[in-house]
Design an enzyme around this catalytic site. Structure first.
Site, PDB file in Angstrom:
ATOM      1  N   CYS A  18       0.916  -1.111   0.050  1.00 11.36           N
ATOM      2  CA  CYS A  18      -0.054   0.038  -0.029  1.00 11.36           C
ATOM      3  C   CYS A  18       0.788   1.494  -0.003  1.00 11.36           C
ATOM      4  O   CYS A  18       2.103   1.218   0.113  1.00 11.36           O
ATOM      5  CB  CYS A  18      -0.826   0.079   1.255  1.00 11.36           C
ATOM      6  SG  CYS A  18       0.027  -0.020   2.745  1.00 11.36           S
ATOM      7  N   CYS A  21       3.422   1.739   2.937  1.00 17.53           N
ATOM      8  CA  CYS A  21       4.800   1.088   2.670  1.00 17.53           C
ATOM      9  C   CYS A  21       5.675   2.058   1.940  1.00 17.53           C
ATOM     10  O   CYS A  21       6.782   2.120   2.435  1.00 17.53           O
ATOM     11  CB  CYS A  21       4.592  -0.208   1.974  1.00 17.53           C
ATOM     12  SG  CYS A  21       3.559  -1.487   2.731  1.00 17.53           S
ATOM     13  N   CYS A  87      46.816 -12.358 -16.396  1.00 22.58           N
ATOM     14  CA  CYS A  87      47.031 -12.876 -15.123  1.00 22.58           C
ATOM     15  C   CYS A  87      45.866 -12.398 -13.975  1.00 22.58           C
ATOM     16  O   CYS A  87      45.165 -11.573 -14.404  1.00 22.58           O
ATOM     17  CB  CYS A  87      48.231 -12.255 -14.525  1.00 22.58           C
ATOM     18  SG  CYS A  87      48.291 -10.346 -14.420  1.00 22.58           S
ATOM     19  N   CYS A  90      44.743  -8.893 -13.721  1.00 24.03           N
ATOM     20  CA  CYS A  90      43.860  -8.566 -14.460  1.00 24.03           C
ATOM     21  C   CYS A  90      42.268  -8.961 -14.163  1.00 24.03           C
ATOM     22  O   CYS A  90      41.407  -8.024 -14.115  1.00 24.03           O
ATOM     23  CB  CYS A  90      43.865  -9.178 -15.913  1.00 24.03           C
ATOM     24  SG  CYS A  90      45.397  -8.896 -16.863  1.00 24.03           S
ATOM     25  N   ASP A 497      19.557 -39.839   7.704  1.00 25.45           N
ATOM     26  CA  ASP A 497      18.164 -40.077   7.833  1.00 25.45           C
ATOM     27  C   ASP A 497      18.125 -41.756   7.645  1.00 25.45           C
ATOM     28  O   ASP A 497      18.875 -42.327   7.050  1.00 25.45           O
ATOM     29  CB  ASP A 497      17.547 -39.393   7.018  1.00 25.45           C
ATOM     30  CG  ASP A 497      15.900 -39.796   6.671  1.00 25.45           C
ATOM     31  OD1 ASP A 497      15.230 -40.125   7.596  1.00 25.45           O
ATOM     32  OD2 ASP A 497      15.623 -40.140   5.673  1.00 25.45           O
ATOM     33  N   ASP A 695      16.937 -37.735   1.992  1.00 29.77           N
ATOM     34  CA  ASP A 695      16.615 -37.689   0.574  1.00 29.77           C
ATOM     35  C   ASP A 695      14.998 -36.972   0.698  1.00 29.77           C
ATOM     36  O   ASP A 695      14.483 -36.996  -0.483  1.00 29.77           O
ATOM     37  CB  ASP A 695      16.621 -39.125   0.218  1.00 29.77           C
ATOM     38  CG  ASP A 695      15.713 -40.178   0.808  1.00 29.77           C
ATOM     39  OD1 ASP A 695      15.354 -39.763   1.971  1.00 29.77           O
ATOM     40  OD2 ASP A 695      15.007 -40.938   0.192  1.00 29.77           O
ATOM     41  N   ASP A 699      13.704 -33.783   5.117  1.00 32.53           N
ATOM     42  CA  ASP A 699      14.834 -33.593   5.377  1.00 32.53           C
ATOM     43  C   ASP A 699      15.465 -32.500   5.056  1.00 32.53           C
ATOM     44  O   ASP A 699      16.537 -31.816   5.426  1.00 32.53           O
ATOM     45  CB  ASP A 699      15.625 -34.763   4.801  1.00 32.53           C
ATOM     46  CG  ASP A 699      15.378 -36.369   5.307  1.00 32.53           C
ATOM     47  OD1 ASP A 699      15.048 -36.247   6.526  1.00 32.53           O
ATOM     48  OD2 ASP A 699      15.290 -37.194   4.481  1.00 32.53           O
TER      49      ASP A 699
END
Length: 807
Positions: A18, A21, A87, A90, A497, A695, A699
C-alpha cells in the site's frame, strides 16, 4: 527529488502492499546521510538522490535500510565470458571496474575467464557492464546456457580457439628461432669462448624483431591495463624487457662501455610466450570436464508422432513426446519408460559402473547409454530442466564460486604488481648506490620485474576447484559451491536419515495383524483408501500390497495428512478413518503399547495403526531392507574419526534394531519432520561440525541447517536444492567420496599455493641482489604457472570409493 548537486538513481522494490509502505521506505532511506528519496507505490520503484557517486558501496546503506524495513531489492544474475586477461591482476582489475557500477556485485575467476555478476535491474544492465569491462582494456560477452549453445556456435568457438592456439604456437616458434642465436652466444660467453658471438648490430636486429614483433601483444595488453588505471603481468614483462633492450641499444649506438642485454630481453619474451602457451593448453584440460559432459547429449532424437518415427533435433523436443531409443544409443531426454526393457549404463551421470535394468514405469536419465533393448520413453524434462543441464550448471557455479582461500589470494594478487614495481625501483636505486654504476643495478631490476608472477597465484585455487568439481561430476558427486568442496572433509559428526538413506527406500508389508473381531481384508482396504494418493514410501508399499492381494480401496473423502503423525479421512457414510503411529490412532502412549505392537517393533518393523470410528482395527508391520553398502560405509566413517547418528521419525525399537545392526554411535528416534532441523542446530551448538544425509522433503530443513548437507540424488527436488553435495549414485559410498575429494582438493590447493609463493619468495630476493640472470628469471616465471596448473591436473588421479552396490 534529487537536487542539482545530487545524482539520482532509480531501482525496484518488492514487498509493498500500500501507499503507507512507500511512505515508510522513504522515511528509512531519508535516515541515511546524504540521500533524498522518493518512492512510487504504483511503479514499485524508488528514486534516490545521492551526494556522492552512485557506486555499490554508496548504495549499500540505502539497500540495507530498505531490507531492515522488511522489503526487498530484487536482483538478477548473469555471467560474462572475458577475453584479454593475462594474469590474476587482470581479474582483480575487471572485478573492481564492475563493482564500481551501482548495484553490481561481481566475482571474476581468472582460471575460467568468467565474471559472475549479481545486479539490481534499473541500476545496471548488460551493455553497461560490457562497456565497463572494455574500459579496462578487456572484452566480454554474455555466457550462453549450455542448452542454448547450437552446434554452429560450438564449432565456431572451437575454430576460433584453435586458431588462437595456432597463432600462439607460431609466435612462440618465431620467437624461439630468432632468440636461439642470441642464446648460443650467451652460453658461449659464459663458457669463456667467443666462437658464436654475434656482432652487436645483428644482436640488436634479432632482439628488436622479438621485442616488437613477437612481443607486441604484451605491449597492447600492458597499455590497456595502464590506460585503465591498473598494472598486470604484462606491465612487468614489458618494463623488464624494454629496459633491457633500450639500455643495450643505447650502449651499442653510442659505443658506451657496459654489458648489453639483447639476449636477455629476447629469451625472456620467448620463455613467457612458452609459459602462456603451456598454461593455455593446461587450462583447456581443466575445462575438459564440462565439455565432456556436454558431448554426452545426443543431437538427434527418434520421435514417434502419429504412429510414425522421425528424427528431429533434441532442442526441438517437447514434454510429452515419445522417444524411441535403440540399442547402443544415448538416451536423449529425461523421461519414463512406457514400453520395452533394457540395461542402461548410467556411469556418465552417476559414476556407477554397473548397468541398471530399466523397464516400464522406470525413470531414465538423458545422456545415459541404452545397451541392449529398444525403449520407448515419454519425455518429462527437456532443455534447461534436464538432469544434464542441471549438472553442468552446478559444476559451472561451483567452479566460478570464491571460497575463503581464493578471496585471500585475490586480495594478495591485487597488491602484488604494484608491490613488485616498488621492489624493482628500490633494487635499482640501492644497486646503483652500492655498485656505483647503473648497468649492474639494471640487471637486478630487470630480473625482479621478470621473475615476479601473479599468474600462478591467480591459478592456484581455481584450477584445483575446476579439476576437482569436474572429476567429482564424473564420479556422481555434485558440489554446490567451492566452499562446500573445501570444507566437506571437516565434519566430525554425520547425521543420517533412515528411510531411503540407510535403507533402500522400498519398504514392504511384512505382517497384517487385525484385532479380534476385525477382518484383515477390511483393514487393508481402509489403509489403501487413506494412502492411495500419498507419495510416502510406506504409503506406496501398503497400496502395492493391497493391489497384490486384489483389495479394492474404500471410497473416502476429506483426506487430511498430519505431518509426523498420520492421515485421516471420512467414508461416504461419514465414518472417520485414521492411520498412523499407534499412539496417534488411539492405542495409547509410546510406553503403553499392546504386546503385538511391542513384538513387531522389537523385530525392527515400522508399525502402522488403523482405526475407524469404533476404535483401533489393527496394525500393519512394514520394514525396509538396509542398503548393502551401509555397514561398510559406517565402519569407514568410524575409521576416519567421524561419529555417526541416525535421526528418524520411526519408533524407538525399530531405530535401535537398525542402529545396532549397522554399529552406529547414536540414534534419535521419534523425531517429527519439523524438529529435525532443531536437532541439527542443537548438535552444532555442542561444537560439532555436522554433516546431514537425507533424501525426503522432511529432510530439507535439516540439510540446509547442517554445516554440510548431502542429498541422495534420487531424493525430492527440495532436498536436493537444500543440500551442498548431491550424490548422484544411489550408494552411500558417495559420502566417503565427497569427503575424500574434499580432502584431496584442499591438499592440492595448499601445494599450489606453495608453488605459487616459493618461486617469488626465493626468486625476488635473489633477483634484487643481482644473483639471478633475467633469462633464468623468465624461465622461473613461466614454470611457476605451469607447475601450478600441472599440479591441479594431478587431481584427475583421484578415484572414487568402492563399496558393495545396492541391488
Amino acid at each position: 527529488m534529487a537536487t542539482a548537486t545530487q545524482t539520482a538513481v532509480t531501482f525496484p522494490i518488492t514487498g509493498m502492499s500500500c501507499a503507507a509502505c512507500a511512505s515508510r521506505i522513504e522515511k528509512v532511506i531519508r535516515r541515511v546521510p546524504g540521500t533524498t528519496p522518493s518512492v512510487n507505490f504504483a511503479t514499485a520503484q524508488a528514486t534516490v538522490g545521492l551526494i556522492q557517486p552512485p557506486t555499490t558501496a554508496a548504495l549499500a546503506p540505502v539497500f540495507e535500510a530498505v531490507r531492515k524495513a522488511g522489503f526487498e531489492i530484487p536482483t538478477q544474475a548473469l555471467s560474462l565470458q572475458l577475453t584479454g586477461m593475462s594474469c590474476a591482476a587482470c581479474a582483480s582489475r575487471i572485478e573492481k571496474l564492475l563493482n564500481r557500477l551501482p548495484g553490481v556485485s561481481a566475482h571474476v575467476n581468472f582460471a575460467t575467464e568468467q565474471a559472475d555478476i549479481t545486479y539490481v535491474p534499473g541500476l545496471a544492465d548488460l551493455p553497461a557492464m560490457i562497456a565497463q569491462v572494455r574500459k579496462g582494456g578487456f572484452d566480454a560477452a554474455p555466457v550462453q546456457a549450455p542448452t542454448a549453445i547450437s552446434d554452429n556456435d560450438t564449432a565456431a568457438r572451437e575454430h576460433a580457439h584453435a586458431t588462437a592456439l595456432r597463432l600462439q604456437w607460431a609466435m612462440f616458434a618465431l620467437s624461439a628461432i630468432l632468440s636461439l642465436p642470441l642464446l648460443l652466444g650467451m652460453v658461449d660467453m659464459v663458457s669463456g669462448r667467443m666462437d658464436f658471438m654475434l656482432p652487436l648490430w645483428l644482436q640488436c636486429l634479432l632482439a628488436t624483431m622479438v621485442q616488437f614483433g613477437c612481443g607486441w601483444p604484451f605491449y597492447q595488453k600492458a597499455w590497456k591495463a595502464v590506460r585503465g588505471g591498473g598494472a598486470n603481468m604484462d606491465v612487468l614483462v614489458v618494463l623488464g624487457t624494454t629496459v633491457a633492450w633500450l639500455s643495450s641499444t643505447v650502449i651499442w649506438l653510442f659505443s658506451l662501455s657496459g654489458h648489453v642485454y639483447f639476449e636477455s630481453s629476447a629469451v625472456v619474451i620467448t620463455l613467457v610466450l612458452l609459459g602462456r602457451l603451456l598454461e593455455a593448453r593446461a587450462r583447456d584440460q581443466t575445462r575438459a570436464g564440462i565439455a565432456g559432459l556436454l558431448r554426452l547429449q545426443p543431437k538427434v532424437a527418434h520421435v514417434e508422432r502419429d504412429g510414425q518415427v522421425s528424427d528431429i533435433s533434441v532442442a526441438a523436443l517437447r514434454v510429452g513426446d515419445i522417444v524411441v531409443v535403440r540399442p547402443g544409443e544415448n538416451i536423449p531426454v529425461d523421461g519414463i519408460v512406457i514400453a520395452g526393457q533394457s540395461d542402461v549404463d548410467q556411469s556418465a551421470m552417476t559414476g556407477e559402473s554397473v548397468p541398471v535394468a530399466r523397464t516400464v514405469n522406470d525413470h531414465v536419465i538423458g545422456a545415459t547409454l541404452n545397451q541392449n533393448g529398444v525403449l520407448r520413453v515419454r519425455t518429462e524434462h527437456v532443455g534447461a530442466d534436464s538432469t544434464l543441464s542441471q549438472i553442468v550448471r552446478m559444476v559451472q557455479r561451483a567452479q566460478a564460486s570464491h571460497d575463503p582461500v581464493q578471496q585471500l589470494v585475490d586480495r594478495i594478487s591485487a597488491i602484488f604488481v604494484p608491490g613488485v614495481l616498488g621492489i624493482a625501483l628500490l633494487t635499482f636505486i640501492v644497486g646503483w648506490m652500492v655498485h656505483g654504476h647503473a648497468a649492474t643495478a639494471l640487471t637486478g631490476t630487470i630480473a625482479v620485474l621478470v621473475v615476479a608472477c601473479p599468474c600462478s597465484l591467480g591459478l592456484a585455487v581455481p584450477t584445483a576447484i575446476m579439476v576437482a568439481t569436474g572429476r567429482g561430476a564424473r564420479a556422481g558427486l555434485l558440489f554446490r559451491d567451492a566452499d562446500t568442496l573445501e570444507h566437506a572433509h571437516t565434519i566430525d559428526l554425520l547425521v543420517l536419515d533412515k528411510t531411503g538413506t540407510l535403507t533402500k527406500g522400498q519398504p514392504e508389508v511384512r505382517e497384517i495383524s487385525p484385532l479380534p473381531g476385525h477382518d484383515a481384508q477390511r483393514l487393508l482396504a481402509m489403509a489403501c483408501a487413506l494412502e492411495q494418493d500419498s507419495e510416502h514410501p510406506l504409503a506406496r508399499a501398503i497400496v502395492a500390497h493391497g493391489r497384490q492381494q486384489g483389495i479394492a480401496p474404500i471410497a473416502v473423502h476429506d483426506v487430511t495428512a498430519l505431518p509426523g503423525r498420520g492421515i485421516e479421512g471420512r467414508t461416504a457414510q461419514g465414518e472417520r478413518l485414521r492411520l498412523g503411529a499407534p499412539h496417534f490412532v488411539g492405542t495409547g502412549t509410546d510406553t503403553d503399547m499392546p504386546d503385538t505392537v511391542t513384538r513387531l517393533e522389537q523385530q525392527g518393523h515400522t508399525v502402522i495403526g488403523v482405526a475407524d470410528s469404533g476404535g483401533i482395527v489393527g496394525y500393519i508391520a512394514l520394514s525396509d531392507s538396509l542398503r548393502t553398502e551401509a555397514p561398510a560405509c559406517i565402519e569407514a566413517l568410524r575409521r576416519d574419526g567421524i561419529a555417526t547418528l541416525m535421526l528418524t521419525g520411526d519408533n524407538q525399537q525399530a531405530a535401535a534394531a537398525i542402529a545396532r545392526t549397522l554399529g552406529m554411535d547414536r540414534f534419535i528416534a521419534g523425531v517429527l519432520p519439523q524438529d529435525k532441523a532443531a536437532e541439527i542446530e542443537k548438535l552444532r551448538g555442542q561444537g560439532h561440525v555436522v554433516g546431514m544425509v537425507g533424501d525426503g522433503i522432511n529432510d530439507a530443513p535439516a540439510l540446509a541447517m547442517a554445516d554440510i548437507g548431502f542429498a541422495m540424488g534420487h531424493g525430492s527436488d527440495i532436498a536436493v536444492q537444500s543440500a551442498g553435495v548431491i550424490l548422484m549414485r544411489d550408494n552411500l559410498g558417495g559420502i566417503l567420496d565427497a569427503i575424500s575429494l574434499s580432502r584431496a582438493t584442499l591438499r592440492k590447493v595448499r601445494q599450489n599455493l606453495f608453488f605459487a609463493f616459493i618461486y617469488n619468495i626465493i626468486g625476488i630476493p635473489l633477483a634484487a641482489m643481482g644473483m639471478l640472470d633475467p633469462a633464468i628469471a623468465g624461465a622461473a616465471m613461466a614454470m611457476s604457472s605451469v607447475s601450478v596448473v600441472t599440479s591441479s591436473l594431478l587431481l584427475n588421479r583421484w578415484r572414487a570409493t568402492t563399496l558393495p552396490t545396492t541391488t
